[in-house]
Enzyme design. Sequence first.
Site, PDB file in Angstrom:
ATOM      1  N   LEU A  53       0.749  -1.202   0.005  1.00  0.00           N
ATOM      2  CA  LEU A  53      -0.029  -0.159   0.033  1.00  0.00           C
ATOM      3  C   LEU A  53       0.871   1.306  -0.076  1.00  0.00           C
ATOM      4  O   LEU A  53       2.003   1.131   0.547  1.00  0.00           O
ATOM      5  CB  LEU A  53      -0.872  -0.139   1.393  1.00  0.00           C
ATOM      6  CG  LEU A  53      -2.101  -0.806   1.196  1.00  0.00           C
ATOM      7  CD1 LEU A  53      -2.727  -0.978   2.550  1.00  0.00           C
ATOM      8  CD2 LEU A  53      -3.136  -0.700   0.373  1.00  0.00           C
ATOM      9  N   ASP A  54       0.669   2.413  -0.859  1.00  0.00           N
ATOM     10  CA  ASP A  54       1.356   3.578  -0.894  1.00  0.00           C
ATOM     11  C   ASP A  54       1.198   4.061   0.630  1.00  0.00           C
ATOM     12  O   ASP A  54       0.184   3.866   1.339  1.00  0.00           O
ATOM     13  CB  ASP A  54       0.550   4.541  -1.958  1.00  0.00           C
ATOM     14  CG  ASP A  54       0.978   4.169  -3.338  1.00  0.00           C
ATOM     15  OD1 ASP A  54       2.023   3.157  -3.348  1.00  0.00           O
ATOM     16  OD2 ASP A  54      -0.052   4.365  -4.191  1.00  0.00           O
TER      17      ASP A  54
END
Length: 599
Positions: free
Chosen positions: A329-330
């Site tokens: 996930l960013d």
Amino acid sequence: MVGVALEMYRTKAQKCKEKHERENLEARWHTAQDMLSLAACKIAFEDCGEGNKYDHLAAWQLIKLSSWTIEFTKDLVKKCVLSANAPTATATTQSVNDDLFGSTPNSPIAKADPEPMMTHLVHPFALDNLTSVLNHIRRYRISLHRAPDSEENFLARNVLTDLIDYCPVKLGELITMLEDIKIEVIKLDVPTLNQVLVSCQPTSAVQTCLEQTIKRITESEILLDRARLFIEPSDLLDGISRMSLSAQPKSKEVDIITKDSVKKRGLFGVIKPSGPTSMSIVNDLQQLVARSRLFATADKLEEIKKRGKNKRRGKQGREAVKIGQGGTLDPLADGVLVIGVGKGTKKLSDFLTCTKEYHTTCLLGCETDSYDSEGARVRLAPWKHVTEAKIREALKQFTGEISQTPPIFSALKMDGKPLYEYARQGIPLPRPIEPRNVTVHELELVEWKGRDHGFRWPEKSLSEEGKKAMEKALKGVDENAEIKDDTEPTAADEVPTAFVLKMTVSGGTYVRSIVHDLAHAVGSAGHVVTLSRTRQGRFAVEPTEPGDYKCIPWEIFEKAEDDEEVGEDGWTKWEQEVMDNLEIVEGKIAGTSNSQAAT
């Protein structure tokens, strides 16, 4: 087509009550998932390499993919051996509902229905992906041997060498054989191949081809080490007392090779907060699990204790317990992050292609280089004309199987160079960015915020020089590409429109691209300001289906670093949460009433 088959067989399997039929549906579902996983592995290797050179910064990710592929290959060859040795069955008749659309004609077959997994041997798509990934693994091994000497490269080289050398299937011989098999399979007519792909199981029309392939694999004198194919060192456990007919005290299982206790291994979900990177979450968890008797052996715990009590740094954790995550996930994003521990890491590749659910907030009127609020402004566009009704209408064109073009500011590689380098350096793209087919199962507008919110466009803007460089890169494939603002009269304190989307998508879908393209579809520009992953496969923030696993809030693990208070049951708060929500991989867990078997 494979993505649709995966979802259909998964849904049918979950609803089916008859055991034999459910097992067959599950096998087809997993076969479709394996086909997509191999395709994802192929893309990952291609993105990280060029020729015989690979990005060594991605060493452990590529080794994980190599490990999964080799295990899959061994399982496939096992199926071939078992099939070749199976007794001939009485001729049976396939059901008219044997495939996804119930279109398989009745036809007698000489043996019991072939394993769905055998689809990988009779369809060009599956064969090509498997052969390509195995070739990448061989080339990656060469690349590691030529890599600069460093501790990281040395470890990676040894791990990959062991994976290949101790594999009971000689990969070089198998690759050559699969290439020949692919030539024969391609000769099959298109309707037959389509039927195989839809069924996710070899049909009677390819039975002869499959039998010849199995015979070729199993009768090879140089391809297999049959003993090691079916019995691995890790399967040999001390425990002679279990052979006694009299009752014996329960003995501790010990691996006769390592002499270590067989500890817990599995998968659990963490609710990642917005801000930290996924890797930092994994590193912090590694320090915890390495010091927990839930995962680490007594010998390792004693060794760490002697070295000191530095909880935050050092290599002790990496030496004690293997850990990884199933889909980055960013930093901006929050939500489900699947964690694998021990043998659970071998299952993480399943989550690259599984169905995911997201909630995201779109802010109109401004486009950024990264398609989210972490990037810099690229251009402004009108937004006041966009209504809730227009957004709802436009959503229809982004549902189902769609083609997505990844952002130019991404780490995907073209001719060995990341796309963002073309954009930053003003180098024309040698060819268009290749679109990817993805499936958007559900897409709905769940909240129209309008102008009642606190979101604002990024203050940072892409410089004129940066815009020209990006424009120059895009002109390599579109000579009319132009980046310029198209503003409308707006008061200084006027707030642009925002809205929230909920979507269920296949693996590989770019949520930011959906928001970017949706804004374009209504004559505006837009970017992501919030992004939450609420589900990844069977791991969810709020479980709603049978077999779901609830994810653990990150705050519980953060508190564990300062508070290691042990409860009456002998476990800390975070250990108990993990046990309550752990999917076991090849083992049982003691000390909790909520244990669950691996699916």
